[in-house]
Design a protein around this motif. Structure first.
Motif, short mmCIF file in Angstrom:
data_model
loop_
_atom_site.label_atom_id
_atom_site.label_comp_id
_atom_site.label_asym_id
_atom_site.label_seq_id
_atom_site.Cartn_x
_atom_site.Cartn_y
_atom_site.Cartn_z
N VAL A 61 0.84 -1.20 0.00
CA VAL A 61 0.00 0.00 0.00
C VAL A 61 0.88 1.26 0.00
O VAL A 61 0.58 2.24 -0.70
N ALA A 62 1.96 1.23 0.76
CA ALA A 62 2.87 2.38 0.80
C ALA A 62 3.47 2.64 -0.58
O ALA A 62 3.50 3.78 -1.06
N ARG A 63 3.92 1.58 -1.23
CA ARG A 63 4.54 1.73 -2.56
C ARG A 63 3.54 2.24 -3.59
O ARG A 63 3.83 3.16 -4.37
N GLU A 64 2.36 1.68 -3.59
CA GLU A 64 1.36 2.03 -4.61
C GLU A 64 0.82 3.45 -4.45
O GLU A 64 0.35 4.05 -5.42
N ASN A 65 0.89 3.98 -3.23
CA ASN A 65 0.32 5.30 -2.98
C ASN A 65 1.38 6.37 -2.70
O ASN A 65 1.04 7.50 -2.33
N GLY A 66 2.65 6.00 -2.87
CA GLY A 66 3.71 6.98 -2.67
C GLY A 66 3.80 7.48 -1.25
O GLY A 66 4.18 8.63 -0.99
N ALA A 67 3.44 6.62 -0.31
CA ALA A 67 3.46 7.00 1.11
C ALA A 67 4.55 6.23 1.84
O ALA A 67 4.80 5.06 1.53
N PRO A 68 5.22 6.82 2.82
CA PRO A 68 6.19 6.08 3.62
C PRO A 68 5.52 4.94 4.38
O PRO A 68 4.37 5.07 4.84
N LYS A 69 6.22 3.83 4.53
CA LYS A 69 5.65 2.68 5.24
C LYS A 69 5.28 3.03 6.67
O LYS A 69 4.31 2.50 7.22
N ARG A 70 6.05 3.93 7.27
CA ARG A 70 5.76 4.32 8.65
C ARG A 70 4.38 4.96 8.76
O ARG A 70 3.65 4.74 9.73
#
Length: 279
Positions: free
Chosen positions: A259-268
């Protein structure tokens, strides 16, 4: 009372031909030289054809705190003090900062002989944005501290420049890929200005795999800043996207990463959203 001037002199980071005319003149004229490595200083002076007449003192990470007071006394007595490190600019991940602070506190003028810098050299050739950047020095050596540092930097929008030991490069790149995302663009600049100079560009994941085979030489690492979010940004939406993947059988850790990768969001950020949603 007339004081001396504290002079910070940049040394070549590779080729001696990069030394400036001003550096040669400063080495000739300085009454006192504080050198990170006195042997390297004498070698550099020999290569430049300079016969040193200065009083030379060792000034390095080990004795920086204790040696600074004596150097300030030299300055207050009216003698100029030139500071030079093994390569690059004194005070930038090298001794010099504490002496500058002490000199400024005593009203001593501070000057600079500019020159080569691995930070700006690597930034310029990296192919990454140069309009805004930050220098982060060396990453922590311990894995836990390194992960925490990169976690703090995960949202940093500016291009980041690091120094790193070749022995720790693979581990650092892997930790960055975990914190910033394996697809984050980066460049490893090895042996800048030297015979075997190499600039390797790619994603953090690609570079981590490459470095795992072993790398030699002086390393400067340039990493792209955090991209603008391109997908989901609301924490509730991110948590819901993770829940959908978990229900389909994907392990939570992998679901968060996806989800982080697909939405350009940090995993944290995604992880925090999941924790908040489950409370």
């Amino acid at each position: 009372m007339t004081t001396g001037t504290l002079v910070l002199a940049a040394a070549p980071i590779g080729r001696v031909e990069d030394a400036s005319v001003r550096l040669r003149e400063a080495l000739l004229d300085a009454p006192v030289i504080a050198a990170e490595d006195t042997r390297r200083l004498r070698r550099l002076a020999g290569e430049l054809g300079v016969e040193l007449t200065a009083r030379i003192v060792s000034y390095n990470d080990v004795n920086e705190r204790t040696r600074a007071a004596g150097l300030v006394e030299e300055l207050l007595a009216g003698r100029d003090v030139l500071v030079i490190t093994d390569a690059g600019m004194p005070g930038v991940s090298d001794p010099g900062y504490r002496l500058v602070r002490a000199a400024v506190a005593e009203g001593v003028p501070v000057s600079v002989v500019p020159g080569p810098s691995a930070v700006t050299a690597a930034l310029a050739v990296s192919g990454l944005p140069t309009d805004r950047f930050c220098f982060e020095g060396f990453a922590p050596r311990k894995a836990g501290e390194r992960a925490r540092r990169f976690g703090v930097l995960a949202d940093e929008p500016r291009t980041m420049v690091f120094f790193e030991s070749p022995r720790r490069l693979a581990a650092t790149l892997a930790a960055m890929a975990d914190a910033f995302g394996a697809g984050r663009p980066a460049a490893v600049c090895r042996e800048l200005t030297k015979t075997y100079e190499e600039i390797r560009r790619g994603t953090l994941g690609e570079l981590a795999a490459w470095a795992d085979g072993g790398v030699l030489g002086e390393i400067t690492l340039v990493v792209g800043g955090a991209p603008e979010p391109a997908g989901l940004s609301d924490p509730a939406d991110l948590a819901a996207a993770v829940a959908v993947r978990e229900e389909a059988g994907t392990p939570r850790k992998q679901a968060i990463a996806d989800v982080a990768r697909e939405n350009g969001a940090p995993k944290r950020v995604v992880y925090d959203a999941v924790v908040k949603a489950r409370k």
